[in-house]
Motif scaffolding. Structure first.
Motif, short mmCIF file in Angstrom:
data_model
loop_
_atom_site.label_atom_id
_atom_site.label_comp_id
_atom_site.label_asym_id
_atom_site.label_seq_id
_atom_site.Cartn_x
_atom_site.Cartn_y
_atom_site.Cartn_z
N ARG A 242 0.18 -4.46 -9.38
CA ARG A 242 -1.22 -4.53 -9.00
C ARG A 242 -1.61 -3.43 -8.01
N ALA A 243 -0.67 -3.12 -7.10
CA ALA A 243 -1.01 -2.16 -6.04
C ALA A 243 -1.29 -0.76 -6.59
N SER A 244 -1.01 -0.55 -7.89
CA SER A 244 -1.32 0.77 -8.44
C SER A 244 -2.83 1.03 -8.37
N ARG B 8 -8.08 -12.31 -10.33
CA ARG B 8 -8.06 -11.44 -9.14
C ARG B 8 -9.09 -10.33 -9.34
N PRO B 9 -10.34 -10.63 -9.02
CA PRO B 9 -11.41 -9.65 -9.23
C PRO B 9 -11.26 -8.44 -8.32
N ILE B 10 -11.88 -7.32 -8.71
CA ILE B 10 -11.87 -6.13 -7.84
C ILE B 10 -13.31 -5.68 -7.54
N ASP B 11 -14.23 -6.66 -7.60
CA ASP B 11 -15.64 -6.32 -7.39
C ASP B 11 -15.89 -5.67 -6.02
N GLN B 12 -15.16 -6.09 -5.00
CA GLN B 12 -15.40 -5.54 -3.66
C GLN B 12 -14.95 -4.08 -3.56
N HIS B 13 -13.87 -3.76 -4.27
CA HIS B 13 -13.41 -2.36 -4.31
C HIS B 13 -14.52 -1.50 -4.94
N ASN C 231 -6.08 -21.36 0.62
CA ASN C 231 -7.44 -20.84 0.78
C ASN C 231 -7.62 -19.42 0.26
N VAL C 232 -6.52 -18.75 -0.13
CA VAL C 232 -6.66 -17.34 -0.49
C VAL C 232 -6.73 -17.12 -2.00
N PHE C 233 -5.78 -17.71 -2.75
CA PHE C 233 -5.79 -17.52 -4.21
C PHE C 233 -5.97 -18.86 -4.93
N SER D 266 4.52 -0.33 1.96
CA SER D 266 5.04 0.80 1.15
C SER D 266 4.16 1.08 -0.06
N VAL D 267 3.74 0.00 -0.75
CA VAL D 267 2.96 0.24 -1.97
C VAL D 267 1.53 0.68 -1.66
N ALA D 268 1.15 0.65 -0.37
CA ALA D 268 -0.13 1.23 0.03
C ALA D 268 0.06 2.66 0.51
N ASP E 128 -17.85 -8.86 1.10
CA ASP E 128 -18.24 -10.28 0.98
C ASP E 128 -17.04 -11.21 1.15
N VAL E 129 -15.87 -10.73 0.71
CA VAL E 129 -14.65 -11.52 0.94
C VAL E 129 -13.65 -10.64 1.68
N VAL E 130 -12.82 -11.29 2.49
CA VAL E 130 -11.81 -10.53 3.23
C VAL E 130 -10.71 -10.16 2.25
N SER E 131 -10.62 -8.89 1.93
CA SER E 131 -9.67 -8.45 0.90
C SER E 131 -8.80 -7.31 1.43
N VAL E 132 -7.48 -7.52 1.35
CA VAL E 132 -6.54 -6.47 1.75
C VAL E 132 -6.73 -5.24 0.86
N GLY E 133 -6.74 -5.49 -0.45
CA GLY E 133 -6.82 -4.38 -1.41
C GLY E 133 -8.11 -3.59 -1.25
N ALA E 134 -9.23 -4.27 -1.12
CA ALA E 134 -10.51 -3.56 -1.00
C ALA E 134 -10.56 -2.78 0.31
N THR F 63 -0.53 -16.54 2.55
CA THR F 63 -0.46 -17.17 1.22
C THR F 63 0.87 -16.83 0.54
N ASP F 64 1.41 -15.64 0.84
CA ASP F 64 2.67 -15.24 0.20
C ASP F 64 3.83 -16.16 0.60
N LEU F 65 3.70 -16.84 1.74
CA LEU F 65 4.78 -17.74 2.16
C LEU F 65 4.46 -19.20 1.85
N LYS G 135 -7.31 -7.73 8.22
CA LYS G 135 -6.66 -7.32 9.47
C LYS G 135 -5.13 -7.29 9.37
N GLU G 136 -4.62 -7.33 8.15
CA GLU G 136 -3.16 -7.42 7.96
C GLU G 136 -2.42 -6.23 8.61
N PRO G 137 -1.22 -6.48 9.13
CA PRO G 137 -0.43 -5.40 9.75
C PRO G 137 -0.19 -4.22 8.80
C1 UD1 Z 1 -2.66 -8.51 -1.03
C2 UD1 Z 1 -1.16 -8.56 -1.07
C3 UD1 Z 1 -0.67 -9.92 -1.52
C4 UD1 Z 1 -1.28 -11.01 -0.66
C5 UD1 Z 1 -2.79 -10.86 -0.58
C6 UD1 Z 1 -3.43 -11.81 0.41
C7 UD1 Z 1 -0.47 -6.32 -1.57
C8 UD1 Z 1 0.08 -5.38 -2.57
N1 UD1 Z 1 -0.69 -7.55 -2.00
O1 UD1 Z 1 -3.13 -8.72 -2.36
O2 UD1 Z 1 0.76 -9.93 -1.38
O3 UD1 Z 1 -0.97 -12.27 -1.20
O4 UD1 Z 1 -3.15 -9.53 -0.16
O5 UD1 Z 1 -2.87 -11.67 1.65
O6 UD1 Z 1 -0.68 -6.00 -0.42
N2 UD1 Z 1 -11.03 -10.84 -4.00
C9 UD1 Z 1 -12.28 -10.80 -4.59
N3 UD1 Z 1 -12.82 -9.58 -4.90
C10 UD1 Z 1 -12.18 -8.41 -4.66
C11 UD1 Z 1 -10.90 -8.44 -4.05
C12 UD1 Z 1 -10.35 -9.68 -3.74
O7 UD1 Z 1 -12.90 -11.83 -4.83
O8 UD1 Z 1 -12.73 -7.34 -4.97
C13 UD1 Z 1 -10.43 -12.14 -3.66
C14 UD1 Z 1 -9.12 -12.41 -4.38
O9 UD1 Z 1 -9.34 -12.95 -5.65
C15 UD1 Z 1 -8.44 -13.37 -3.44
C16 UD1 Z 1 -8.90 -12.89 -2.07
O10 UD1 Z 1 -10.06 -12.08 -2.27
O11 UD1 Z 1 -8.92 -14.67 -3.66
C17 UD1 Z 1 -7.87 -12.07 -1.31
O12 UD1 Z 1 -7.40 -11.04 -2.16
P1 UD1 Z 1 -6.86 -9.65 -1.58
O13 UD1 Z 1 -6.77 -9.72 -0.09
O14 UD1 Z 1 -7.66 -8.55 -2.17
O15 UD1 Z 1 -5.40 -9.60 -2.18
P2 UD1 Z 1 -4.64 -8.35 -2.75
O16 UD1 Z 1 -5.02 -7.14 -1.98
O17 UD1 Z 1 -4.72 -8.33 -4.22
#
Ligand code: UD1
Length: 428
Positions: free
Chosen positions: A93-95, A122-127, A326-328, A25-27, A160-166, A304-306, A188-190
């Protein structure tokens, strides 16, 4: 200030309907501003993160009408701003998905640096790396991330890292960029697949969502769409782990069992009976839980959320279990609270060692983030005596009616404010 009082030694039994996914929803909500047509969303959970996002959209000029209990209709045709308000953005954060969506719609975005659950850095360098590759100019000043790129062009981007947000942000920006974008090492999250389905239904061309290579052909405009948000796999996993932790017998309904395979497998490994049907999963607890090692990974790994809830369950399993996060980096803040309830846990870096098999005892504890809060509630249900959870607002960010749902399964939770207890619903 509110608190939740949890009465202990309760077995959860019965059936519970799972709400729409928070993370989908927040995406989807910030993404709907790509459209200039009518957007209808069904199965939106009534949680504070969704309410906050809706207020942000209203502030930006989106016209919104209710179409049912969990359904809303949006008209983003007359969007007027590209600077969402700090007081709302800082709450979630999802904003930061507004960076990708405003960039796609206006070629410009000014978004405050995001807040959200405190899980360590929680860096956003990949975004930002991805936006730059698509041709956006980036400036960070006065707490704002300023992005400008009237003519974004498709690019080949390797994360460089698997990131849902990026992955989501770059999918959004690329959806209207000229030409083709290839996103490699994508998450690859649903929820990413749900977003891609939503965007494709409004006219985007996104292929490969759910795999680690996503191909996006930029499109000039997006139209009407009617979309139903997928079920919340984290909420479903919460109830599955809670059923096992309380030795209960719970059917989670309206779920996609495929999304919960890692949880199902872990529960079975611990000796819990799990029956899987097309849209429901039944979890029957056992008196003799086996210790097990738990490692979190991006999907399809154990989420990681669970992890905090998995940790609570492992406190009840006879023997030693090792949890590797392994994620956070900082996702062990619930450990000190669990120790206050008598749990034996040692943390070293990204590893926690749980000596299980002890009965927890109720205590005053604090929700440090959304999932930690839920984990402490479940720990409270397992413990002897009463647990008083402070800062429950974290939980309301992501769980729709958690108290009512748990109470309907036989729990006894009460919200209290200023010494004035108010029962949420009577325990069954
Ligand atoms: C999303 C979920 C969160 C979940 C997480 C991992 C939403 C709103 N939030 O968070 O519930 O716990 O995925 O499944 O969907 N990272 C970097 N650089 C970046 C981006 C991320 O180093 O630019 C790192 C993060 O610090 C973390 C890892 O990558 O260690 C995964 O983060 P990411 O998948 O981006 O998590 P979110 O999208 O913030």
């Amino acid at each position: 200030m509110e608190k939740i009082i949890v009465r202990g030694r309760k077995r959860l039994c019965g059936q519970v309907k799972i709400s729409g996914s928070k993370n989908a929803s927040v995406a989807v909500l910030p993404s709907l501003i790509l459209s200039t047509g009518k957007v209808t969303l069904q199965n939106l959970p009534d949680i504070t993160d969704v309410r906050t996002m809706i207020r942000i959209l209203e502030d930006l000029g989106v016209n919104i009408r209710r179409r049912g209990r969990n359904a809303l209709e949006f008209n983003p045709a007359r969007l007027r701003g590209f600077t969402p308000p700090y007081n709302l953005v800082k709450k979630m954060r999802a904003s930061y998905y507004l960076m990708g969506s405003l960039l796609a719609r206006f070629g410009r975005a000014e978004v405050p640096v995001p807040g959200g659950c405190d899980l360590g850095p929680r860096p956003i360098d990949q975004h930002l790396k991805g936006f730059a590759a698509l041709g956006a100019k980036i400036n960070i000043e006065h707490g704002l991330i300023k992005l400008a790129g009237k003519k974004l062009a498709g690019a080949h981007i390797y994360l460089d890292v698997v990131s849902v947000g990026a992955t989501i942000n770059l999918m959004l920006a690329a959806a209207s960029a000229e030409g083709k974008t290839v996103l490699e090492n994508a998450a690859k999250e649903p929820e990413i697949v749900d977003l891609a389905n939503f965007l494709n239904a409004m006219g985007a061309s996104i292929k490969g969502a759910g795999t680690d290579v996503i191909r996006i052909e930029g499109m000039p405009r997006f139209g009407d769409v009617d979309h139903t948000i997928i079920p919340d796999r984290i909420e479903a996993g919460t109830f599955m782990l809670a059923a096992a932790a309380t030795g209960g017998d719970v059917v989670v309904e309206d779920v996609i069992p495929k999304h919960l395979e890692a949880v199902t497998a872990k529960l079975r490994e611990m000796g819990v009976e799990v029956e899987v049907e097309p849209e429901r999963i039944r979890v029957k607890g056992t008196q003799s839980l086996r210790a097990s090692d738990l490692k979190t990974f991006p999907y399809p790994g154990f989420p990681t959320d669970l992890q905090p809830l998995g940790m609570v369950l492992l406190t009840a399993a006879e023997g030693t279990s090792v949890i590797t996060e392994n994620v956070f980096d900082g996702r062990f803040r619930h450990v000190d609270e669990l120790k206050r309830m008598g749990a034996q846990i040692k943390v070293e870096g990204r590893t926690a060692v749980v000596e299980g098999g002890r009965l927890l005892s109720g205590a005053p504890v604090q929700a440090t983030d959304l999932r930690a809060g839920a984990a402490l509630v479940i720990a409270g249900l397992m413990a002897k005596g009463e647990t008083v959870l402070s800062e429950p607002e974290h939980i309301y960010r992501g769980y729709e009616n958690l108290e009512q749902k748990l109470n309907s399964l036989g729990a006894s939770l009460k919200r209290v404010r200023d010494q004035n207890p108010r029962s949420f619903s009577s325990p069954s």
